[in-house]
Design a protein around this motif. Sequence first.
Motif, PDB file in Angstrom:
ATOM      1  N   SER A 116      -6.086 -47.439  27.258  1.00  0.00           N
ATOM      2  CA  SER A 116      -5.632 -48.246  26.472  1.00  0.00           C
ATOM      3  C   SER A 116      -3.845 -48.022  26.180  1.00  0.00           C
ATOM      4  CB  SER A 116      -5.596 -50.141  25.912  1.00  0.00           C
ATOM      5  OG  SER A 116      -6.314 -49.913  24.423  1.00  0.00           O
ATOM      6  N   PRO A 117      -2.836 -48.631  26.520  1.00  0.00           N
ATOM      7  CA  PRO A 117      -1.977 -47.468  25.436  1.00  0.00           C
ATOM      8  C   PRO A 117      -1.918 -47.844  23.997  1.00  0.00           C
ATOM      9  CG  PRO A 117      -1.203 -49.354  26.414  1.00  0.00           C
ATOM     10  CD  PRO A 117      -2.539 -49.987  26.553  1.00  0.00           C
ATOM     11  N   LYS A 121      -0.637 -43.055  23.109  1.00  0.00           N
ATOM     12  CA  LYS A 121      -1.017 -43.074  24.369  1.00  0.00           C
ATOM     13  C   LYS A 121       0.043 -44.120  24.866  1.00  0.00           C
ATOM     14  CE  LYS A 121      -5.739 -43.246  24.938  1.00  0.00           C
ATOM     15  NZ  LYS A 121      -6.283 -43.602  23.404  1.00  0.00           N
ATOM     16  N   HIS A 122       1.494 -44.169  24.352  1.00  0.00           N
ATOM     17  CA  HIS A 122       2.434 -45.344  25.167  1.00  0.00           C
ATOM     18  C   HIS A 122       3.281 -44.401  25.570  1.00  0.00           C
ATOM     19  CE1 HIS A 122       2.957 -44.412  20.759  1.00  0.00           C
ATOM     20  NE2 HIS A 122       4.572 -44.514  21.292  1.00  0.00           N
ATOM     21  N   TRP A 123       3.408 -43.168  26.480  1.00  0.00           N
ATOM     22  CA  TRP A 123       4.159 -42.717  26.418  1.00  0.00           C
ATOM     23  C   TRP A 123       3.688 -42.730  28.373  1.00  0.00           C
ATOM     24  CZ3 TRP A 123       8.799 -41.351  24.518  1.00  0.00           C
ATOM     25  CH2 TRP A 123       8.523 -40.454  23.186  1.00  0.00           C
ATOM     26  N   PRO A 124       5.231 -43.029  29.052  1.00  0.00           N
ATOM     27  CA  PRO A 124       4.581 -43.082  30.895  1.00  0.00           C
ATOM     28  C   PRO A 124       4.044 -42.024  31.059  1.00  0.00           C
ATOM     29  CG  PRO A 124       6.933 -43.328  30.308  1.00  0.00           C
ATOM     30  CD  PRO A 124       6.915 -42.813  28.768  1.00  0.00           C
ATOM     31  N   GLY A 125       3.058 -42.388  31.395  1.00  0.00           N
ATOM     32  CA  GLY A 125       2.071 -41.491  32.490  1.00  0.00           C
ATOM     33  C   GLY A 125       0.467 -40.792  32.234  1.00  0.00           C
ATOM     34  N   GLU A 191      -1.783 -51.965  16.414  1.00  0.00           N
ATOM     35  CA  GLU A 191      -0.351 -51.114  15.749  1.00  0.00           C
ATOM     36  C   GLU A 191       0.959 -52.255  15.864  1.00  0.00           C
ATOM     37  OE1 GLU A 191       1.601 -47.074  13.988  1.00  0.00           O
ATOM     38  OE2 GLU A 191      -0.107 -47.302  15.447  1.00  0.00           O
ATOM     39  N   PHE A 192       1.301 -52.304  14.386  1.00  0.00           N
ATOM     40  CA  PHE A 192       3.259 -52.718  14.422  1.00  0.00           C
ATOM     41  C   PHE A 192       3.801 -52.684  13.527  1.00  0.00           C
ATOM     42  CE2 PHE A 192       6.274 -56.087  14.506  1.00  0.00           C
ATOM     43  CZ  PHE A 192       6.758 -55.955  15.429  1.00  0.00           C
ATOM     44  N   ASN A 193       4.895 -51.545  14.138  1.00  0.00           N
ATOM     45  CA  ASN A 193       5.704 -51.394  12.431  1.00  0.00           C
ATOM     46  C   ASN A 193       7.060 -50.851  12.690  1.00  0.00           C
ATOM     47  OD1 ASN A 193       5.073 -48.728  12.603  1.00  0.00           O
ATOM     48  ND2 ASN A 193       3.106 -48.706  12.448  1.00  0.00           N
ATOM     49  N   LEU A 194       7.850 -50.852  12.144  1.00  0.00           N
ATOM     50  CA  LEU A 194       9.406 -50.074  11.951  1.00  0.00           C
ATOM     51  C   LEU A 194       9.253 -49.264  13.150  1.00  0.00           C
ATOM     52  CD1 LEU A 194      11.086 -50.513   8.859  1.00  0.00           C
ATOM     53  CD2 LEU A 194      11.992 -51.534  10.865  1.00  0.00           C
ATOM     54  N   ILE A 195       8.465 -48.120  13.057  1.00  0.00           N
ATOM     55  CA  ILE A 195       8.483 -46.281  13.789  1.00  0.00           C
ATOM     56  C   ILE A 195       7.571 -47.367  15.405  1.00  0.00           C
ATOM     57  CG2 ILE A 195       9.313 -45.006  12.229  1.00  0.00           C
ATOM     58  CD1 ILE A 195       6.068 -43.727  11.836  1.00  0.00           C
ATOM     59  N   HIS A 196       6.738 -47.699  15.418  1.00  0.00           N
ATOM     60  CA  HIS A 196       6.089 -47.657  16.428  1.00  0.00           C
ATOM     61  C   HIS A 196       5.714 -50.060  16.600  1.00  0.00           C
ATOM     62  CE1 HIS A 196       2.128 -46.981  18.671  1.00  0.00           C
ATOM     63  NE2 HIS A 196       1.759 -48.129  18.465  1.00  0.00           N
ATOM     64  N   ALA A 197       6.745 -49.936  16.977  1.00  0.00           N
ATOM     65  CA  ALA A 197       7.534 -51.901  17.206  1.00  0.00           C
ATOM     66  C   ALA A 197       7.458 -52.132  19.048  1.00  0.00           C
ATOM     67  CB  ALA A 197       8.435 -52.009  17.416  1.00  0.00           C
ATOM     68  N   LYS A 198       6.608 -51.298  19.950  1.00  0.00           N
ATOM     69  CA  LYS A 198       6.315 -51.768  21.340  1.00  0.00           C
ATOM     70  C   LYS A 198       5.488 -53.163  21.346  1.00  0.00           C
ATOM     71  CE  LYS A 198       2.061 -48.718  22.203  1.00  0.00           C
ATOM     72  NZ  LYS A 198       1.012 -50.142  22.566  1.00  0.00           N
ATOM     73  N   ASP A 199       5.182 -53.233  20.429  1.00  0.00           N
ATOM     74  CA  ASP A 199       4.597 -55.138  21.165  1.00  0.00           C
ATOM     75  C   ASP A 199       5.469 -56.143  20.812  1.00  0.00           C
ATOM     76  OD1 ASP A 199       2.239 -54.319  21.353  1.00  0.00           O
ATOM     77  OD2 ASP A 199       0.957 -55.350  20.006  1.00  0.00           O
ATOM     78  N   SER A 200       6.925 -55.706  20.870  1.00  0.00           N
ATOM     79  CA  SER A 200       7.360 -56.965  20.693  1.00  0.00           C
ATOM     80  C   SER A 200       8.307 -56.234  21.672  1.00  0.00           C
ATOM     81  CB  SER A 200       8.397 -56.940  19.387  1.00  0.00           C
ATOM     82  OG  SER A 200       9.453 -57.354  19.732  1.00  0.00           O
ATOM     83  N   PRO A 201       8.675 -56.867  22.332  1.00  0.00           N
ATOM     84  CA  PRO A 201       9.191 -58.163  22.976  1.00  0.00           C
ATOM     85  C   PRO A 201       7.869 -59.183  23.898  1.00  0.00           C
ATOM     86  CG  PRO A 201      10.790 -58.153  24.159  1.00  0.00           C
ATOM     87  CD  PRO A 201      10.139 -57.032  23.630  1.00  0.00           C
ATOM     88  N   TYR A 202       6.950 -58.116  24.770  1.00  0.00           N
ATOM     89  CA  TYR A 202       6.163 -58.731  25.310  1.00  0.00           C
ATOM     90  C   TYR A 202       4.685 -59.173  25.733  1.00  0.00           C
ATOM     91  CZ  TYR A 202       9.789 -56.366  28.214  1.00  0.00           C
ATOM     92  OH  TYR A 202      10.918 -56.014  28.473  1.00  0.00           O
ATOM     93  N   PRO A 327      13.752 -45.875  18.513  1.00  0.00           N
ATOM     94  CA  PRO A 327      12.842 -46.706  18.857  1.00  0.00           C
ATOM     95  C   PRO A 327      11.345 -46.550  18.708  1.00  0.00           C
ATOM     96  CG  PRO A 327      14.423 -45.652  20.322  1.00  0.00           C
ATOM     97  CD  PRO A 327      14.806 -45.481  19.143  1.00  0.00           C
ATOM     98  N   VAL A 328      10.656 -45.550  19.011  1.00  0.00           N
ATOM     99  CA  VAL A 328       9.471 -44.320  19.397  1.00  0.00           C
ATOM    100  C   VAL A 328       9.861 -42.734  19.242  1.00  0.00           C
ATOM    101  CG1 VAL A 328       8.121 -44.433  21.489  1.00  0.00           C
ATOM    102  CG2 VAL A 328      10.142 -45.613  21.499  1.00  0.00           C
ATOM    103  N   PRO A 329      10.057 -42.619  18.075  1.00  0.00           N
ATOM    104  CA  PRO A 329      10.111 -41.535  17.375  1.00  0.00           C
ATOM    105  C   PRO A 329       8.902 -40.467  17.743  1.00  0.00           C
ATOM    106  CG  PRO A 329       9.901 -42.704  15.746  1.00  0.00           C
ATOM    107  CD  PRO A 329       9.909 -44.568  17.071  1.00  0.00           C
ATOM    108  N   PHE A 330       7.289 -41.237  17.871  1.00  0.00           N
ATOM    109  CA  PHE A 330       6.399 -40.727  17.887  1.00  0.00           C
ATOM    110  C   PHE A 330       5.529 -41.307  19.309  1.00  0.00           C
ATOM    111  CE2 PHE A 330       4.124 -43.889  14.644  1.00  0.00           C
ATOM    112  CZ  PHE A 330       3.590 -44.429  15.437  1.00  0.00           C
TER     113      PHE A 330
END
Length: 330
Positions: A116-117, A121-125, A191-202, A327-330
Motif C-alpha cells: 500500500s502507498p 511509498k506514495h510516489w508514482p510507480g 498518517e495525516f499531517n501538514l506534510i503528508h495529507a494525501k488522504d484528503s480528499p479521496y 504539498p508532498v515534501p517527502f
Amino acid sequence: MTWGLQNSLAEAFEQIDYALDQGINFIDTAEMYPVPPNAETSGETERFIGEWIRANPGKRDDLVIATKIAGVGLPWIRNASPISGSTIKEAVEGSLQRLNTDCIDLYQLHWPNRISPHFAKHWPGMVPHTQVDRAQQEAEMLDILGGLAECIKAGKIRHCGLSDDTPWGIGEYVRLSEKYDLPRMVSIQNEFNLIHAKDSPYLLESCVLNDVAYLPWSPLAGGVLSGKYRNGQVPKGSRWSIGQRNGLFRDTPMTHEAIEAYATVAERHGLSLTQMALAWVYQTEGVTSTIIGATSLSQLKEDIEAYHLQLSQEVLADINIVFRKYPVPF
C-alpha cells in the motif's frame, strides 16, 4: 508506541492517568510496539497498558482500547506471515493476555497484505497496482473477515478496523461485509499531517460516505512538525536518534524547508508550531480522533492543549499558502 523502549512503566502510568483526567479515553497500540520494532521488546507497549489495567481494575470500562495485528514482514511475529483468519485468532489471544483484558474494543489490521502507498511509498510507480491479484485479495479479505467474525462472536473483540489502507481497501471491505453479512470495518488509521495529507480528499470522502471513522496517526509527522529537528538538531532520545524500520524517510531538504515556512506562520500568529500543526489536523473535516505519540508528559500536555485551539481563517489562509508550496515534501 514508545512505551517499553523510550518510556518506563512509571511514565506510561503517568501519561495514562493524565490523559484520563483530561477526558481522553482512546488508547491505540499494537502487538509489534514499541517502535522501532524488534524481537526483544515486541509486545511491551501492550504489557504496560495491561499492567495499568491490573493496577486500576475499576477503570477498564473508562477506556476504549485499540490494538493492531502486525502484517507480513516481521520474522519474530508468526514468522512474518500475512494476516489471515487464523493468524488474527492467534494474535488476538496474545494481545488479550498482554493487555490483561477480556475484550479488545477495536481490533485493526496494521497494514494490508498487498503493498500500500504508505511509509513514503506514495510516489508514482512505487506500488504495483497492475500486479495485484484481485481474486486473491478478495479471498484473503473474506478469510480475514471470517476470523474477525469468530472473535466478535466469542466476545474477544467488539469492533474491527483498518490501518495504512486505501479507498479501494475501505470500499472492498465494506462491500464484502455487506454481501456476506460479516463484520464491518468501523475505522481506518493512516498518517495525516501538514506534510503528508494525501488522504484528503479521496480517502476522507470514502470514510465520511461509508461511515468509517478516520483516525490520523502521526499528526506531527513523527515529531518533525514540533520543530525539534530544525537547524540540523537531533535531540538525544528523540525518534530520529533511534534507527527506524523504514528509515528517516521524512528527513529531506524540502521537508525542512516546509517546517521553516510553517514555523514562520506559527510565530507570526503567536502560536507554537506543535499546536498549530495539531489543531490543523483536528479541524480537518472528516477527522474523527487523532492518535498522538507523545514521549514525555510535557509533550502530552502540549498536544492535549492544542485540542482547545481554534485556528482563525487568517491562520488557515497562511497555512494554505505554505501547503500549496510544499504539498508532498517527502
